[in-house]
Design an enzyme around this catalytic site. Structure first.
Site, short mmCIF file in Angstrom:
data_model
loop_
_atom_site.label_atom_id
_atom_site.label_comp_id
_atom_site.label_asym_id
_atom_site.label_seq_id
_atom_site.Cartn_x
_atom_site.Cartn_y
_atom_site.Cartn_z
N LYS A 1 3.20 11.56 -10.54
CA LYS A 1 2.21 10.84 -11.35
C LYS A 1 2.84 9.54 -11.83
CE LYS A 1 -0.42 13.16 -14.28
NZ LYS A 1 -0.87 14.18 -15.28
N ARG B 1 -2.68 22.33 -12.25
CA ARG B 1 -1.73 21.34 -12.78
C ARG B 1 -2.15 20.84 -14.16
NH1 ARG B 1 1.22 16.41 -9.49
NH2 ARG B 1 2.23 15.46 -11.29
N ARG C 1 0.81 -1.23 0.00
CA ARG C 1 0.00 0.00 0.00
C ARG C 1 0.84 1.27 0.00
NH1 ARG C 1 -2.90 -3.48 3.48
NH2 ARG C 1 -4.89 -4.14 2.57
N HIS D 1 -1.82 12.08 -26.79
CA HIS D 1 -2.20 10.73 -26.36
C HIS D 1 -3.07 10.03 -27.40
CE1 HIS D 1 -1.52 11.70 -21.80
NE2 HIS D 1 -0.40 11.52 -22.47
N HIS E 1 6.90 9.37 -26.97
CA HIS E 1 5.95 10.23 -26.26
C HIS E 1 6.17 11.70 -26.60
CE1 HIS E 1 3.36 11.81 -23.16
NE2 HIS E 1 4.37 12.43 -22.59
N GLU F 1 -3.78 17.49 -9.48
CA GLU F 1 -4.39 17.91 -10.74
C GLU F 1 -5.86 18.28 -10.58
OE1 GLU F 1 -4.74 15.61 -14.75
OE2 GLU F 1 -2.65 16.14 -14.51
N GLU G 1 8.92 18.53 -24.30
CA GLU G 1 8.43 18.93 -22.98
C GLU G 1 9.03 20.26 -22.56
OE1 GLU G 1 6.05 17.55 -21.35
OE2 GLU G 1 5.91 15.45 -21.97
N HIS H 1 -0.68 17.17 -24.61
CA HIS H 1 -0.81 15.76 -24.25
C HIS H 1 -2.17 15.16 -24.60
CE1 HIS H 1 2.83 16.74 -22.12
NE2 HIS H 1 2.95 15.52 -21.66
N ASN I 1 -0.64 19.44 -19.10
CA ASN I 1 -1.09 18.52 -20.15
C ASN I 1 -1.11 19.18 -21.52
OD1 ASN I 1 -1.66 16.20 -18.48
ND2 ASN I 1 -3.38 17.36 -17.66
N LYS J 1 7.85 22.93 -13.16
CA LYS J 1 7.04 21.78 -12.76
C LYS J 1 6.84 21.78 -11.24
CE LYS J 1 5.25 17.52 -13.64
NZ LYS J 1 5.62 16.32 -14.38
#
Length: 372
Positions: A152, A253, A130, A264, A277, A249, A194, A260, A257, A239
């Protein structure tokens, strides 16, 4: 060998709970063990270093040796880490290694590699017992400026990228720019996408520096070392600021993206691995800029400036030949959809963006048609 503070730049990620440093400096990898001890990890702690075969060849022994010299009970696991391997099955291999090594709640996983290794090792750490500690040691430009920072973690689902994951902040991010010396040229260019993103979303001064550098952006050998250091520091600081303001997010935040959401789509519909990517993000930024033009949010001049910098970095610009219906369907599966509305991060000026959820499908179609 401990590094003197003068060799390093430390950028804090100032979270209200569990803040951590980003440490940047050439030669930092040699001080990994000492840096981990400074974060409170005691000698004798069980540490699992997760990496891929290529990174292991260059940096596995120095990383493992540094941890062992600091008294850690460190072992290393190799995993295949292409984008197509970013699956729950690969994370299960990390869990198997954690079981064999008998990692405890006080143990540590070290992610040594690019964004794929970082995402999977981070998710394994988040889910083993956990949640145990993770340290990110990125070895690609993309991971150094983006993926390793912010907590993330996750893996892909056939229906979309990073749909399975968790927020799990690292204890430390250790960035050694010397690791970029062995990075393939295509991977370096992908990471530059990026960096350009940070310039567009909130750092107009950085964007101007990238413009001035021109085609030097496309090559590690051509890029001046001082500019590389600036890129790493400004990107990490940008960042860190956003993550500190919005860890999970909930609002701000989401600007990270930029490029992205549509990127994606490119990755999912073209098949993971067809584009790196960063290459998909570059295409996504061009597409988002075109969508901003369609909506009258920013000027054609700014869009052309963005396109020129992306092209100078050796990145792709053209939207692939994808069926519009498939694109719109894939957008609906994006994890950032709220109440059935796709949220787009759209530029309004170089250094400024806004989030919109009122974009019609036909507007997306027209914008993408102009990107082909």
């Amino acid at each position: 060998m401990p590094l003197s503070p003068g060799n390093l730049r430390t950028i804090p990620v100032e979270l209200s709970a569990n803040p951590y440093p980003i440490v940047i400096g050439s030669g930092a990898l040699a001080g990994l063990g000492d840096a981990v001890k400074e974060r409170g990890v005691k000698p004798g702690t069980k540490v699992l270093v997760v990496t891929n075969p290529v990174v292991n060849q260059h940096y596995g022994a120095p990383a493992l040796g540094s941890l062992q010299a600091a008294g850690m009970d460190a072992q290393l696991l190799e995993i295949d880490a292409g984008e197509d391997q970013k699956t729950p099955a690969t994370v299960a291999l990390i869990h198997d290694a954690a079981f064999r090594q008998k990692l405890e709640r006080g143990s540590l996983i070290v992610a040594l590699g690019g964004g794929v290794v970082g995402d999977m090792a981070g998710f394994a750490a988040a889910s083993w017992l956990r949640g145990i500690a993770v340290v990110q040691v990125p070895t690609t430009l993309l991971a150094m400026v983006d993926a390793a920072i912010g907590g993330k973690t996750g893996v892909n689902h056939p229906g979309g990228k990073n749909l399975i994951g968790a927020f799990h902040q690292p204890q430390l991010v250790l960035i050694d720019p010397a690791c970029l010396a062995t990075l393939p040229a295509r991977e370096f260019r992908a990471g530059m996408a990026e960096v350009i993103k940070y310039g567009v979303i909130g750092d107009g001064e950085l964007f101007a520096q990238l413009e001035q550098a021109g085609e030097q952006l496309a090559s590690m050998e051509a890029l001046p070392p001082a500019l590389l250091q600036t890129i790493l520091e400004r990107s990490a600081a940008a960042k860190a600021r956003v993550v500190a303001a919005d860890e999970r997010e909930g609002g701000l935040r989401a600007i990270l993206n930029y490029g992205h959401t549509l990127g994606h789509v490119v990755e999912a519909l073209c098949g993971y691995g067809t584009y790196l990517h960063g290459e998909a993000v570059a295409i996504g930024m061009v597409a988002a800029g075109e969508l901003s033009c369609e909506l009258g949010l920013w000027s054609r001049e700014d869009q052309d400036r963005q396109r020129r910098v992306i092209a100078a970095a050796g990145l792709p610009l053209a939207w692939p030949d994808l069926q519009p219906e498939a694109v719109l369907g894939c957008l609906q599966g994006d994890k950032k959809v709220r109440d059935g509305r796709v949220r787009f991060v759209l530029p309004t000026a170089l250094g400024r963006v806004e989030i919109r959820d009122d974009v019609a499908g036909e507007q997306v179609r027209r914008a993408l048609e102009r990107c082909r």
